[in-house]
Motif scaffolding. Structure first.
Motif, PDB file in Angstrom:
ATOM      1  N   ILE A  98       0.839  -1.198   0.000  1.00 54.74           N
ATOM      2  CA  ILE A  98       0.000   0.000   0.000  1.00 54.74           C
ATOM      3  C   ILE A  98       0.873   1.246   0.000  1.00 54.74           C
ATOM      4  O   ILE A  98       0.615   2.202  -0.750  1.00 54.74           O
ATOM      5  N   LYS A  99       1.909   1.249   0.815  1.00 54.72           N
ATOM      6  CA  LYS A  99       2.818   2.393   0.884  1.00 54.72           C
ATOM      7  C   LYS A  99       3.512   2.609  -0.456  1.00 54.72           C
ATOM      8  O   LYS A  99       3.642   3.749  -0.927  1.00 54.72           O
ATOM      9  N   GLU A 100       3.948   1.529  -1.080  1.00 54.71           N
ATOM     10  CA  GLU A 100       4.587   1.641  -2.385  1.00 54.71           C
ATOM     11  C   GLU A 100       3.628   2.213  -3.423  1.00 54.71           C
ATOM     12  O   GLU A 100       4.014   3.039  -4.241  1.00 54.71           O
ATOM     13  N   ALA A 105       1.969   6.744  -6.645  1.00 56.62           N
ATOM     14  CA  ALA A 105       0.935   7.677  -7.089  1.00 56.62           C
ATOM     15  C   ALA A 105       1.370   9.126  -6.833  1.00 56.62           C
ATOM     16  O   ALA A 105       1.054  10.021  -7.637  1.00 56.62           O
ATOM     17  N   LYS A 106       2.095   9.382  -5.752  1.00 62.15           N
ATOM     18  CA  LYS A 106       2.579  10.735  -5.439  1.00 62.15           C
ATOM     19  C   LYS A 106       3.651  11.188  -6.424  1.00 62.15           C
ATOM     20  O   LYS A 106       3.763  12.361  -6.740  1.00 62.15           O
ATOM     21  N   SER A 107       4.440  10.230  -6.903  1.00 61.39           N
ATOM     22  CA  SER A 107       5.539  10.584  -7.811  1.00 61.39           C
ATOM     23  C   SER A 107       5.052  10.893  -9.209  1.00 61.39           C
ATOM     24  O   SER A 107       5.804  11.438 -10.017  1.00 61.39           O
ATOM     25  N   LYS A 108       3.837  10.571  -9.532  1.00 60.53           N
ATOM     26  CA  LYS A 108       3.308  10.841 -10.894  1.00 60.53           C
ATOM     27  C   LYS A 108       2.828  12.243 -11.032  1.00 60.53           C
ATOM     28  O   LYS A 108       2.504  13.017 -10.339  1.00 60.53           O
TER      29      LYS A 108
END
Length: 108
Positions: A98-100, A105-108
């Motif tokens: 989940i963390k990954e 998703a944040k890096s996109k």
């Protein structure tokens, strides 16, 4: 229990606390007491069917015993040395996944 000598003070305290709790007298394992969350549901879906059925049986039996204000005979209690922590590793793996996904998703 792995890593703890049965003669150590820590083991004796852990054993005392384990048997003072209510769940061994109902035949439950520590991992049977986990709060029902989406992560736990996913972990249960990854467990072998026999493990999930065993968990469900222990929980159902504990509910019946508790409602009848009864306990199992002492020879049927769960023992500290036999108590399996069968789902913790799977839950940790799911939390990492989940963390990954969140990091991705944040890096996109």
């Amino acid at each position: 229990m792995a890593g703890v000598s049965s003669r150590s003070l820590a083991y004796r305290i852990q054993r005392f606390a384990y048997y003072r709790s209510y769940f061994p007298s109902l035949g439950l394992w520590r991992d049977d007491l986990r709060r029902d969350t989406p992560v736990l549901k996913e972990a249960l879906s990854r467990l072998p069917r026999t493990d999930v059925e065993g968990r469900n049986f222990r929980i159902a039996r504990a509910v019946v015993l508790h409602n009848a204000k009864m306990m199992l005979p002492r020879d049927q209690w769960t023992e500290l040395d036999d108590d399996k922590l069968y789902i913790g590793e799977i839950i940790e793996q799911i939390k990492k996944e989940i963390k990954e996904k969140e990091d991705h998703a944040k890096s996109k």
